[in-house]
Design an enzyme around this catalytic site. Structure first.
Site, PDB file in Angstrom:
ATOM      1  CE  LYS A   1      41.775  49.007  37.313  1.00 27.48           C
ATOM      2  NZ  LYS A   1      40.386  48.865  37.818  1.00 27.48           N
TER       3      LYS A   1
ATOM      4  NE  ARG B   1      37.598  44.772  44.394  1.00 24.67           N
ATOM      5  CZ  ARG B   1      37.235  43.992  43.376  1.00 24.67           C
ATOM      6  NH1 ARG B   1      36.236  43.128  43.535  1.00 24.67           N
ATOM      7  NH2 ARG B   1      37.847  44.080  42.229  1.00 24.67           N
TER       8      ARG B   1
ATOM      9  NE  ARG C   1      39.418  39.705  41.607  1.00 29.21           N
ATOM     10  CZ  ARG C   1      39.792  40.939  41.296  1.00 29.21           C
ATOM     11  NH1 ARG C   1      40.139  41.214  40.059  1.00 29.21           N
ATOM     12  NH2 ARG C   1      39.819  41.884  42.192  1.00 29.21           N
TER      13      ARG C   1
HETATM   14  P1  AMP Z   1      42.476  44.191  41.314  1.00 29.01           P
HETATM   15  O1  AMP Z   1      42.723  42.831  40.738  1.00 29.01           O
HETATM   16  O2  AMP Z   1      43.276  45.264  40.632  1.00 29.01           O
HETATM   17  O3  AMP Z   1      41.015  44.523  41.423  1.00 29.01           O
HETATM   18  O4  AMP Z   1      43.055  44.147  42.816  1.00 29.01           O
HETATM   19  C1  AMP Z   1      42.502  43.248  43.777  1.00 29.01           C
HETATM   20  C2  AMP Z   1      42.907  43.700  45.151  1.00 29.01           C
HETATM   21  O5  AMP Z   1      44.337  43.672  45.285  1.00 29.01           O
HETATM   22  C3  AMP Z   1      42.513  45.126  45.520  1.00 29.01           C
HETATM   23  O6  AMP Z   1      41.173  45.226  45.994  1.00 29.01           O
HETATM   24  C4  AMP Z   1      43.543  45.445  46.592  1.00 29.01           C
HETATM   25  O7  AMP Z   1      43.209  44.838  47.823  1.00 29.01           O
HETATM   26  C5  AMP Z   1      44.795  44.761  46.063  1.00 29.01           C
HETATM   27  N1  AMP Z   1      45.595  45.660  45.175  1.00 29.01           N
HETATM   28  C6  AMP Z   1      45.815  45.509  43.850  1.00 29.01           C
HETATM   29  N2  AMP Z   1      46.606  46.494  43.383  1.00 29.01           N
HETATM   30  C7  AMP Z   1      46.872  47.291  44.447  1.00 29.01           C
HETATM   31  C8  AMP Z   1      47.622  48.490  44.609  1.00 29.01           C
HETATM   32  N3  AMP Z   1      48.247  49.070  43.568  1.00 29.01           N
HETATM   33  N4  AMP Z   1      47.671  49.028  45.852  1.00 29.01           N
HETATM   34  C9  AMP Z   1      47.057  48.465  46.906  1.00 29.01           C
HETATM   35  N5  AMP Z   1      46.329  47.344  46.823  1.00 29.01           N
HETATM   36  C10 AMP Z   1      46.232  46.749  45.607  1.00 29.01           C
END
Ligand code: AMP
Length: 227
Positions: A22, A181, A170
């Site tokens: 994404k 996740r 990360r």
């Molecule tokens: P990402 O960078 O999109 O993989 O997000 C990293 C982490 O941020 C996720 O594993 C969640 O803990 C949190 N996170 C990101 N976006 C959301 C969302 N829309 N709702 C809830 N938690 C989120």
């Protein structure tokens, strides 16, 4: 205030499990179509780094691979969407992740006369996601994403985009956290595929293909909904 139908900014949603690509694809679409990539993950990581009250609450949940509370994420996204640059249109990367968030987004867009142009579902095999995620790194200077196998940085380890020499990994990209996740994705986010299919805005792309092929397929979708 309502936005004129001809000029209202595009709203695109990218759906897919962690590792689907994404972020990589959103950055390409941002450059190609002049839209702004909004990653709630990036916004939350910035809040954690800045030590804001929301960041302090979110940190433990993020480290464990769970989802941060809807209230916190919706508030952060609302604030970001209100900024000037979002008036050109946005690509939502990692939001919405729950039905509550999807409904909050519908309400927000309805209040400004906007709508979702497309929700693009990136189809991948879960089994390949751990390998994809564990090889990831990001340029600390410009945010360009890399992968040890699929998109390596330059031979000297620097960023091909800006020449930056610090590439970071990360904390939540460890294999143990990735499993949580993926579980959160299937339990809470995958139902949004049906949500947006019912709304008539869903398109799927095969995101197991090479990055450039996926980018081509996604560009065609975006072209068809924003023109
Ligand atoms: P990402 O960078 O999109 O993989 O997000 C990293 C982490 O941020 C996720 O594993 C969640 O803990 C949190 N996170 C990101 N976006 C959301 C969302 N829309 N709702 C809830 N938690 C989120």
């Amino acid at each position: 205030m309502s936005v004129d139908v001809m000029t209202r900014p595009a709203v695109l949603i990218l759906l897919g499990p962690p590792g689907a690509g994404k972020g990589t694809q959103a950055r390409m679409l941002q450059d190609k179509f002049g839209l702004v990539q909004l990653s709630t993950g990036d916004l939350l990581r910035a809040a954690v780094a800045a030590g804001t009250p929301a960041g302090k609450q979110a940190k433990a949940v993020m480290d464990a691979g769970g989802l941060v509370s809807d209230d916190i994420v919706i508030a952060i996204l609302n604030d970001r969407l209100a900024e000037e640059d979002c008036q050109n249109g946005v690509i939502l990367d990692g939001f919405p992740r729950t039905t509550v968030q999807a409904k909050a987004l519908d309400d927000l867009l309805a209040s400004t006369g906007q709508r979702i142009n497309a929700a693009i579902s990136l189809k991948v095999d879960d089994g390949a996601m751990v390998e994809r995620i564990s090889g990831r790194s990001t340029c600390a200077n410009c945010g360009e994403g890399y992968h040890d196998t699929f998109k390596p940085p330059l031979a000297d380890g620097s960023c091909a985009n800006c020449g930056g020499t610090e590439l970071t990994r990360r904390a939540d990209d460890r294999a143990e956290t990735v499993a949580s996740r993926l579980e959160a994705y299937h339990a809470q986010t995958a139902p949004l595929i049906a949500y947006y299919a019912d709304a008539g805005v869903l398109t799927s792309v095969d995101a197991m293909a090479a990055i450039e092929q996926v980018a081509n397929d996604m560009s065609k979708v975006v072209q068809s909904v924003i023109s």
